[in-house]
Structures are given as structure tokens and as C-alpha cells.
Design an enzyme around this catalytic site. Structure first.
Site, PDB file in Angstrom:
ATOM      1  N   SER A 120     -25.178  34.369  -3.978  1.00  0.00           N
ATOM      2  CA  SER A 120     -24.303  34.595  -5.135  1.00  0.00           C
ATOM      3  C   SER A 120     -23.912  36.059  -5.236  1.00  0.00           C
ATOM      4  CB  SER A 120     -24.986  34.144  -6.431  1.00  0.00           C
ATOM      5  OG  SER A 120     -25.214  32.749  -6.419  1.00  0.00           O
TER       6      SER A 120
ATOM      7  N   GLY B 258     -29.223  27.263  -3.151  1.00  0.00           N
ATOM      8  CA  GLY B 258     -30.205  27.702  -2.171  1.00  0.00           C
ATOM      9  C   GLY B 258     -31.048  26.573  -1.616  1.00  0.00           C
TER      10      GLY B 258
END
Length: 425
Positions: free
Chosen positions: A100, A247
Site C-alpha cells: 500500500s 497481503g
């Protein structure tokens, strides 16, 4: 059609507080721009990628800033978008590895990620345009895939999941997804902020603000041109897909329980499917198997929506985000192997232009061959002393060719031969 491999880069973030508190040691080394080495006491693995970004210590001479990452990956992809290609950049890695941050970053100076930098660069370049016959339009959408359901991040109050549909020509799309027209960077920055606040995040042992969904920020970039030579209006449309994947994680590492465990299972399911798609596409390299026969795109919403970006009509780049710590060794090695497979994928991108644009381009390509053809037939009097075609003859030739194409079923080459036969007979 332009065949190109998926461009793969790796980026190593600094140690976080959890890793420092556990006395973790660095298992990643980067010997040059493209080589990444992962080592333990017993094994050493070497991987080669298009770029390797080392961000362990900011005082290191080889430290890769947010700007450096954008210049190496984002600038080239934006150039392809201006050429009329679809482009995609996606970040992959374990939770807390810096995906991110790489894609979106922070609002602080020098901390912006690829997405805001590309948007700012896009509007800067369109603002620099001085061609009165060229205009641009930009539309954006922002969605997340959470537990295999699609949410509209630009309309977070909407209830229920959006449906993924299949268009016979354009491919997969999300029905009723908001598409906002923007005219400057300030507009697009406000929409990014709205979408980021609506994203599903939660704390895990691995990451205090772990992204629990895959986020896809899409820019639809349209270029319209009026061609004075043929009086045709032409259009090129590029779809820019910027993807921040959730993730990958192990339940024992993340401490996931209850809802977090369910989220993790869905995240891992879609990433596992993505891995299967990447492996299947990589195995196609050098074979004559048809893609549609065995690639499991529809096994997850993520891979279905990214179908064109993985081996289809797109210029695609992947950034593999890595922790440097030995306590994450298995995840690091898994990510590197994943990325190593991805670079074997071949995409077949085409310029997304309407029939008029293709016609004008083909006619101009024929005009650009006029000099050699005239010289070969001893008609050099139609060429100026500078070796260029006269403007009058170029216009007449293009108009004549267009007239022939418009009133017959002949190809560009057949029309050219007909025109040239008229001129020399």
C-alpha cells in the site's frame, strides 16, 4: 500487436518495530539494479528482475525513494497509456511488506506512491498540450474485492455486492460501478481520499493497518483528435489499472482469529488462484496451447477482473514487496518465486483505437512511403528539394486513398496500388 513480458520489480522495505524488537537479521541483498539475493546460513537464492529497489536505510546511497520507484515503473506505463495501450501495475507480497505504501503512499511530501504520482503526471502532461486538434477526458473508478465480493469505494454507502459481468468484446467488468469524470489532479486526489477511507483494514500481528481487501483504482483515459488532412475525428482509449493486493499471510504469523481468519482465508484463496493463473501463463511460454483451454481465471473475482492484464491486451508491471527480516524468510522466498514466474508471462497489447484512427494511421504510413515509391518510378519532381513530399501532394494522396477506401472494399495496399497506377499511366 505488441508482445511483451510482464515487467517485474522487487522492493525491500526497512525493518519495522516488530522485527527490530525480535532482533531480526536482514536476508536480502541487492548486488545491482536487477539482482536480488535471498540467503540463510545454508542456502543462497539469486533472482533477476527488471529493477530492484533497496529501501532498508535511507542513508544508503542505493536507497530507492518513492520518486525513484515511480520513475522506473510508473513513467513508462504512463507513456504506454498515451500511446493508446491498456496498462496495469500491481503490488504483491506478504501482509506488512509495503504494498500500500508503494502504490498509494502517504500525503506527506516525498511520500506519495505510484498512483497519486501517475495521476499528477497525467494531468501535467495533458495541461502541457498545445495541439488545438487534440483533447483529453479522464474518468476514474475505485473498488475493493473483499471476501470475493466487490464494493464501490467511491460510493461506500451503497449496500450489497456489485456483480461482475462479461462483455463479449470488452471482457469482464463490474456492473453499476461508479465512474467519475475528473478534470484536474485536485478532483482525482479527493476521490482517492474518499476511497482510501472506505477501504477495509484491520490490525493483525503482522501489520497494524493490514489491508483486508484487494483494491483496484482504474483510470479511463481518452484521447480525441481531429485530423485536418482527412477531416476525420479519431479516438484512443486506454484503461489504466492500478492494483494494491491484500497481503498474503499465514494464520499463525498474523494471529488471525474469527473474522480476521475468514478474511485471510479468502485473501489466500484469491492469491492462490492468482498464483495458479501466473503459473499456467508462464507454462504457456514456448508452447502452442490456447489460453482459454486451461487458465483458471474464473476461480476468483480478482483473476477474472485482471484477465486482460495477465497475458491479454495490456502492458503490465508487477512490484513484489518484501520484508528484509529472517523471521519472514519463508514468505520472502515464496514472494520471490512468485515474481520470478510472473516475469515469464507474455502479454499481447494492442493500441485501442477506433476504425477511423486506424484508417488515418495506415494512410499516413502509406504517405510516408511515397518518397521511395516516387523515386523508384522516376517521379522525383513531386518531391521538394529538401527531400520531403509537398504538402499539396500529401493531402491529395491521402484524400484520394481515403476516397478509394470509403467507396470500395479494397485494402489500404490495394487502394495505394490503384492510386499509383492512375498517376503513372
Amino acid at each position: 500487436m505488441a508482445s511483451s513480458s510482464v515487467k517485474v520489480a522487487v522492493r525491500v522495505r526497512p525493518f519495522n518495530s516488530r522485527e527490530m524488537n525480535r532482533g531480526a537479521k536482514c536476508v536480502i541483498q541487492m548486488q545491482d539494479k536487477s539482482t536480488c539475493e535471498c540467503n540463510t546460513h545454508s542456502d543462497v537464492f539469486f533472482f533477476h528482475f527488471i529493477s530492484s529497489f533497496f529501501c532498508l536505510r535511507c542513508e544508503d546511497p542505493s536507497f530507492a525513494s518513492q520518486r525513484k520507484v515511480y520513475q522506473d515503473i510508473g513513467e513508462e506505463m504512463l507513456l504506454h497509456a498515451f500511446e493508446g495501450y491498456n496498462v496495469c501495475i500491481f503490488a504483491y507480497g506478504q501482509t506488512g511488506a509495503g504494498k500500500s505504501y508503494t502504490m498509494m503512499g502517504k500525503q506527506d511530501p516525498g511520500q506519495q506512491g505510484i498512483i497519486p504520482q501517475m495521476c499528477e503526471d497525467l494531468f501535467r502532461q495533458t495541461a502541457d498540450n498545445t495541439d488545438p486538434d487534440l483533447s483529453f477526458s479522464v474518468e476514474v473508478s475505485y473498488m475493493e474485492i473483499y471476501c470475493e465480493r466487490v464494493r464501490d469505494l467511491l460510493n461506500p454507502k451503497s449496500r450489497g455486492a456489485l456483480r461482475v459481468r462479461e462483455h463479449p468484446i470488452m471482457g469482464p467488468y463490474v456492473e453499476d460501478l461508479s465512474k467519475m469524470a475528473v478534470t484536474n489532479y485536485s478532483d482525482i486526489a479527493d476521490l482517492m481520499d474518499t476511497g482510501n477511507k472506505a477501504r477495509t483494514v484491520a490490525a493483525t500481528n503482522m501489520n497494524e493497518t493490514s489491508s483486508r481487501s484487494h483494491a483496484v483504482f482504474t483510470i479511463l483515459f481518452t484521447q480525441r483528435r481531429h485530423d485536418n488532412m482527412t477531416s476525420l475525428d479519431t479516438e484512443k482509449v486506454s484503461k489504466i489499472s492500478l492494483v494494491d493486493l491484500a497481503g498474503s499471510e499465514r494464520a499463525d504469523s498474523s494471529g488471525a482469529k474469527g473474522m480476521r481468519l475468514k478474511e485471510g482465508a479468502n485473501i489466500n484463496k484469491s492469491l492462490t488462484t492468482l498464483g495458479k493463473v501466473i503459473s499456467a501463463l508462464a507454462d504457456m511460454h514456448g508452447t502452442k496451447k490456447r489460453r482459454s483451454d486451461f487458465i483458471p481465471y474464473r476461480d476468483s473475482v480478482l483473476t477474472w477482473l485482471l484477465r486482460e492484464n495477465l497475458g491479454g491486451n495490456s502492458r503490465t508491471a508487477m512490484i513484489a514487496a518484501l520484508s528484509p527480516a529472517d523471521i519472514n524468510y519463508e514468505e520472502i522466498l515464496s514472494t520471490l518465486r512468485y515474481a520470478d514466474r510472473a516475469k515469464q508471462i507474455k502479454c499481447n497489447a494492442v493500441i485501442n483505437e477506433d476504425p477511423n484512427a486506424r484508417l488515418v494511421r495506415e494512410l499516413k504510413e502509406e504517405v510516408n512511403r511515397l518518397k521511395e515509391l516516387l523515386l523508384s518510378q522516376g517521379l522525383s519532381n513531386l518531391i521538394t528539394a529538401s527531400g520531403k513530399y509537398t504538402h499539396t501532394h500529401a493531402n491529395l494522396l491521402t484524400a484520394r486513398l481515403y476516397s478509394l477506401l470509403n467507396n470500395s472494399q479494397m485494402s489500404v495496399q490495394q487502394c495505394w496500388r490503384s492510386y499509383f497506377h492512375d498517376r503513372v499511366s
